[in-house]
Design a protein around this motif. Structure first.
Motif, mmCIF file in Angstrom:
data_model
loop_
_atom_site.group_PDB
_atom_site.id
_atom_site.type_symbol
_atom_site.label_atom_id
_atom_site.label_comp_id
_atom_site.label_asym_id
_atom_site.label_seq_id
_atom_site.Cartn_x
_atom_site.Cartn_y
_atom_site.Cartn_z
ATOM 1 N N PHE A 298 0.992 -0.951 -0.059
ATOM 2 C CA PHE A 298 0.396 0.170 0.306
ATOM 3 C C PHE A 298 0.877 1.139 -0.196
ATOM 4 O O PHE A 298 0.297 2.896 -0.456
ATOM 5 N N LEU A 299 2.088 1.533 0.633
ATOM 6 C CA LEU A 299 3.257 2.303 0.693
ATOM 7 C C LEU A 299 3.412 2.674 -0.759
ATOM 8 O O LEU A 299 3.363 3.868 -1.210
ATOM 9 N N VAL A 300 3.963 1.565 -1.600
ATOM 10 C CA VAL A 300 4.035 1.651 -3.195
ATOM 11 C C VAL A 300 2.859 2.538 -3.985
ATOM 12 O O VAL A 300 3.495 3.386 -4.546
ATOM 13 N N ILE A 301 2.089 1.696 -3.294
ATOM 14 C CA ILE A 301 0.841 2.617 -4.446
ATOM 15 C C ILE A 301 0.501 3.938 -4.172
ATOM 16 O O ILE A 301 0.546 4.374 -4.758
ATOM 17 N N GLY A 302 0.961 4.117 -2.510
ATOM 18 C CA GLY A 302 0.350 5.607 -2.313
ATOM 19 C C GLY A 302 1.427 6.703 -2.876
ATOM 20 O O GLY A 302 1.480 7.496 -3.098
ATOM 21 N N ILE A 303 2.651 6.051 -2.940
ATOM 22 C CA ILE A 303 3.682 6.925 -3.279
ATOM 23 C C ILE A 303 4.211 6.869 -4.925
ATOM 24 O O ILE A 303 3.828 8.520 -5.750
ATOM 25 N N ASP A 304 3.747 5.830 -5.647
ATOM 26 C CA ASP A 304 3.384 5.689 -6.953
ATOM 27 C C ASP A 304 2.347 7.015 -7.110
ATOM 28 O O ASP A 304 2.633 7.514 -8.676
ATOM 29 N N ALA A 305 1.320 7.073 -7.156
ATOM 30 C CA ALA A 305 0.278 7.254 -6.994
ATOM 31 C C ALA A 305 0.499 8.760 -7.041
ATOM 32 O O ALA A 305 0.127 9.779 -7.761
ATOM 33 N N SER A 306 1.137 9.359 -5.905
ATOM 34 C CA SER A 306 1.490 10.621 -5.672
ATOM 35 C C SER A 306 1.945 11.051 -6.598
ATOM 36 O O SER A 306 1.703 12.482 -6.972
ATOM 37 N N ILE A 307 3.522 10.260 -7.131
ATOM 38 C CA ILE A 307 4.308 10.718 -8.156
ATOM 39 C C ILE A 307 4.048 11.428 -9.295
ATOM 40 O O ILE A 307 3.945 12.072 -10.176
ATOM 41 N N LYS A 308 3.023 9.774 -9.528
ATOM 42 C CA LYS A 308 2.049 10.689 -11.357
ATOM 43 C C LYS A 308 0.867 11.160 -11.398
ATOM 44 O O LYS A 308 1.087 11.796 -12.162
ATOM 45 N N ASN A 309 0.517 11.584 -10.121
ATOM 46 C CA ASN A 309 -0.399 13.061 -10.161
ATOM 47 C C ASN A 309 -0.032 13.819 -9.082
ATOM 48 O O ASN A 309 -0.562 14.966 -9.525
ATOM 49 N N ARG A 310 1.190 13.866 -9.184
ATOM 50 C CA ARG A 310 1.848 15.181 -7.924
ATOM 51 C C ARG A 310 0.796 15.639 -6.992
ATOM 52 O O ARG A 310 0.380 16.534 -6.879
ATOM 53 N N SER A 311 0.219 14.541 -6.093
ATOM 54 C CA SER A 311 -0.602 14.976 -5.181
ATOM 55 C C SER A 311 -0.616 13.911 -3.880
ATOM 56 O O SER A 311 -1.123 13.495 -4.853
#
Length: 338
Positions: free
Chosen positions: A274-287
């Motif tokens: 879940f941490l990987v998901i959160g980091i990856d989605a944050s980076i890709k969406n800049r949020s």
């Protein structure tokens, strides 16, 4: 003059979506000719007035029919269309200006009778829409376009962004009455018939996915319910990856139980994921906020799909129930007059 491409768009009570889609079509950068065929599937909120406003700028036709589902409406539109290639879209997509140029460039170099492309989130989408788009397209989930450059032979186009030749349509009679799942069903039938299926990676669309959390859960649950039915209809099409959401949820329940009795290894593995998901989605969406929402979206996706898949597998494969009788909500009746 016969157009080179016919856009086929079924619509049900979504005039505002049609307006956005037609506006994006008006901005397409391409030298090839195209028409737009709008099929109103028994809507109570009709889009005819919206369509009329674009009739001066686009070669557009509008048809109203009784409600019989999106698959049957696409078939209806393809029967009315004039081109030899049909470009099938959902009403909740927006086209990038280069979309048709990319499709035409690919088909000019490659012979292909069924094809499709990926989807992405438009900057104007809401945070929830962006989070759901992430989980439906990310490498780290079971989303994406169900195929890629390394597995293009297994690619099954989805009807929000799908193309089919007139020859393939006439040979297959188009979409069946199951929904969702009518698009992979058609792809699998065409593959069996010897037609080539292609991924056009550059021909992406912006897919709005007009859903909130509860609607998203119901949607992915239906996806899970449909897959065992398709596996039964098309022997040899089943893949071990279809079991992943179900195994994920079972494993999560087991991990929580183990954590309760003092064993934290398994739940730790899930927290890292879940941490990987959160980091990856944050980076890709800049949020960071979208990253947090993406974790929720993944849980909704896996839970809905996983339980839907297990339920359908048990009833259709183990109990050998008839899908049409056991899951009537997944089937539309064909419009006899179409």
């Amino acid at each position: 003059m016969q157009p080179e491409y016919s856009f086929i768009v079924p619509v049900y009570n979504r005039p505002d979506e049609i307006r956005e889609l037609l506006e994006s079509m008006r901005k397409l950068i391409s030298k090839v000719s195209f028409e737009v065929v709008i099929v109103e599937d028994g809507s109570t909120i009709r889009a005819d007035e919206v369509v009329t406003k674009f009739s001066e700028d686009l070669d557009i036709s509008y048809y109203f029919k009784s409600n019989s589902g999106p698959g049957d409406s696409r078939n209806y539109g393809m029967k009315k269309a004039r081109a030899d290639y049909f470009l099938i879209l959902d009403s909740d997509v927006i086209l990038p200006e280069y979309y048709l140029k990319e499709v035409h460039s690919f088909l000019s170099a490659e012979k292909c009778d069924c094809f499709g492309g990926p989807d992405a989130a438009h900057p104007s989408f809401s945070n929830v829409q962006k989070a759901i788009d992430y989980t439906m397209t990310s490498f780290f989930t079971t989303g994406g376009i169900r195929g890629g450059k390394k597995s293009v032979d297994e690619f099954q186009p989805r009807s929000f962004n799908m193309g089919i030749s007139r020859k393939a349509f006439e040979a297959s009679q188009g979409f069946g009455q199951i929904h969702p799942g009518e698009d992979p069903d058609l792809s699998l039938r065409l593959k069996k018939a010897g037609f080539r299926i292609c991924l056009i990676n550059e021909a992406k669309v912006f897919h709005k996915r007009r859903i909130d959390w509860s609607k998203f859960y119901l949607q992915v649950k239906k996806f899970g319910m449909v897959r065992p039915i398709l596996n039964k209809w098309h022997p040899g099409s089943s893949k071990i990856t279809y079991w992943f959401p179900s195994l994920f949820i079972i494993g999560l329940i087991f991990s929580i139980f183990m954590a309760i009795i003092g064993e934290y290894f398994f739940i730790g593995a899930y927290l890292i994921y879940f941490l990987v998901i959160g980091i990856d989605a944050s980076i890709k969406n800049r949020s960071i906020f979208i990253g947090i929402l993406a974790i929720r979206a993944v849980m909704v996706q896996f839970t809905g799909y996983g339980f839907g898949f297990l339920n359908s597998t048990f009833k259709t494969s183990i109990l050998n129930k008839q899908p049409e009788k056991e899951f009537p909500q997944l089937f539309f009746k064909r419009n006899v007059g179409a």
